[in-house]
Write a protein that holds these residues in place. Structure first.
Motif, PDB file in Angstrom:
ATOM      1  N   LYS A 145      48.197 -15.484  19.285  1.00  0.00           N
ATOM      2  CA  LYS A 145      49.561 -14.610  19.267  1.00  0.00           C
ATOM      3  C   LYS A 145      50.685 -15.056  18.433  1.00  0.00           C
ATOM      4  CE  LYS A 145      50.054 -13.089  23.282  1.00  0.00           C
ATOM      5  NZ  LYS A 145      50.705 -12.980  24.825  1.00  0.00           N
ATOM      6  N   LEU A 146      51.037 -16.258  18.279  1.00  0.00           N
ATOM      7  CA  LEU A 146      52.026 -17.043  17.611  1.00  0.00           C
ATOM      8  C   LEU A 146      51.661 -16.786  16.054  1.00  0.00           C
ATOM      9  CD1 LEU A 146      54.695 -18.715  17.411  1.00  0.00           C
ATOM     10  CD2 LEU A 146      53.227 -20.574  17.568  1.00  0.00           C
ATOM     11  N   LEU A 147      50.575 -17.067  15.662  1.00  0.00           N
ATOM     12  CA  LEU A 147      50.244 -17.024  14.283  1.00  0.00           C
ATOM     13  C   LEU A 147      49.948 -15.740  13.733  1.00  0.00           C
ATOM     14  CD1 LEU A 147      47.606 -20.023  14.095  1.00  0.00           C
ATOM     15  CD2 LEU A 147      50.030 -20.172  13.097  1.00  0.00           C
ATOM     16  N   ARG A 148      49.710 -14.717  14.398  1.00  0.00           N
ATOM     17  CA  ARG A 148      49.687 -13.285  14.306  1.00  0.00           C
ATOM     18  C   ARG A 148      51.020 -13.041  13.761  1.00  0.00           C
ATOM     19  NH1 ARG A 148      44.699 -10.750  13.903  1.00  0.00           N
ATOM     20  NH2 ARG A 148      42.982 -11.829  15.128  1.00  0.00           N
ATOM     21  N   ARG A 149      51.905 -13.285  14.754  1.00  0.00           N
ATOM     22  CA  ARG A 149      53.315 -12.981  14.385  1.00  0.00           C
ATOM     23  C   ARG A 149      54.029 -13.516  13.277  1.00  0.00           C
ATOM     24  NH1 ARG A 149      55.960 -13.803  20.751  1.00  0.00           N
ATOM     25  NH2 ARG A 149      54.728 -12.041  21.361  1.00  0.00           N
TER      26      ARG A 149
END
Length: 326
Positions: free
Chosen positions: A44-48
């Motif tokens: 979730k963090l890296l996709r952001r």
């Protein structure tokens, strides 16, 4: 030296026995779920952080892999470092648990036997649901034969992924290397799909899983052949189909153990399957010597147990050699 050897080998043996006795009770929280939570958080963090483009997803996936591994291994290292400061019995217990949580022999048998029991009751919807818990393919339209085949295939594949491969890594490098492997294997099971969401993001995780399973898959297949006589199955046919069909899969590793299982049971496995609503064309593995039947799930589990026990004896010896060589 004897005490050091006991502490390095004893917990591995105790963890394996504990898995055979207890398995993975659903009421008991499994630490691998923590890895799963860590994976979801990082995704979730890296996709952001990265652009929603092919290149951005590849870059995010490249960063994702070491972060998952370092987080997992770092926590295990801290646990082991803390355990080393405790009394010997407490350290032994903690190491035993670290090994126990890496095995899946009992749980694989238990989950696949749920499929067997529903098939024997002629409850096809129940059998489809039970097998959906242990396979990644779509199961809602499977026939009884398709359900049986899926269960046997997952027992064959996970004999390597869930038991022999982690056992091999644990024998060489203890809990740290075992949990490193488990983090990679868990990543692959969560993001290693060739669908629109994970084709790019999960590519590096899937490729790394292929690499770390390359030798263990082949070793597992050979151990399965050796274990066939102990399970009352055909070792000669198992080795014959292994040599012929071990590459009849898109993955370089999956067909290694599936081919042994197909030969040992005298059945044909694999073939086309549906994933996420799309039909994937697959080669078959083995000869259609006879129609597959629910009893083959029980036979597959006999081979699973015989292979795991035979390999554990060898791995305990390997562990002793590794410790003595240091």
């Amino acid at each position: 030296m004897e005490q050091v050897l006991f502490m390095m080998v004893g917990p591995l043996a105790a963890g394996y026995v504990l898995d055979l006795l207890v398995g993975d009770p659903h009421w008991l929280y499994h630490p691998v779920r923590l890895i799963g939570n860590w994976i979801m958080l990082l995704e979730k963090l890296l996709r952001r952080l990265f652009p929603k483009t092919r290149k951005g997803e590849l870059q995010a996936g490249f960063c994702f892999v070491p972060l998952v591994i370092l987080g997992t291994v770092g926590v295990v290292w801290l646990i082991m470092a803390g355990a080393a400061r405790l009394p010997r019995w407490a350290e032994f217990t903690i190491l035993t648990l670290l090994y126990y949580w890496l095995f899946a022999t009992r749980s694989l048998r238990d989950e696949s036997m749920k499929v067997y029991r529903e098939l024997k009751k002629e409850n096809l919807p129940g059998a489809r649901y039970a097998v959906s818990m242990i396979v990644g393919r779509d199961t809602e339209n499977l026939t009884a034969e398709g359900v049986t085949k899926a269960a046997v295939e997952t027992v064959a594949e996970n004999t390597s992924d869930g038991i022999i491969a982690p056992m091999l890594y644990m024998a060489i490098g203890g809990p740290l290397l075992g949990w490193l492997y488990k983090s990679i294997n868990t990543m692959d099971s969560m993001v290693g799909y060739k669908n629109d969401r994970y084709l790019n993001f999960g590519r590096y995780a899937a490729k790394l899983d292929d690499v770390v399973n390359y030798l263990p898959a082949r070793f597992s297949a050979l151990m399965m052949v050796l274990a066939c006589p102990f399970a009352g199955l055909d070792a000669r046919e198992a080795f014959k189909i292994f040599k012929r069909d071990r590459y009849n899969h898109a993955s370089p590793n999956s067909a290694q153990t599936e081919s042994v299982m197909a030969g040992a049971l005298h059945v044909q496995l694999a073939g086309d399957a549906v994933y996420f609503g799309k039909v994937h064309k697959k080669k078959t593995i083995g000869d259609p010597g006879r129609a597959i039947e629910p009893e083959d799930i029980r036979r597959a589990n006999r081979l699973l147990y015989a292979t795991s026990m035979l390999t554990m004896v060898l791995m305990l010896g390997l562990r002793c050699l590794v410790i003595c060589a240091l």
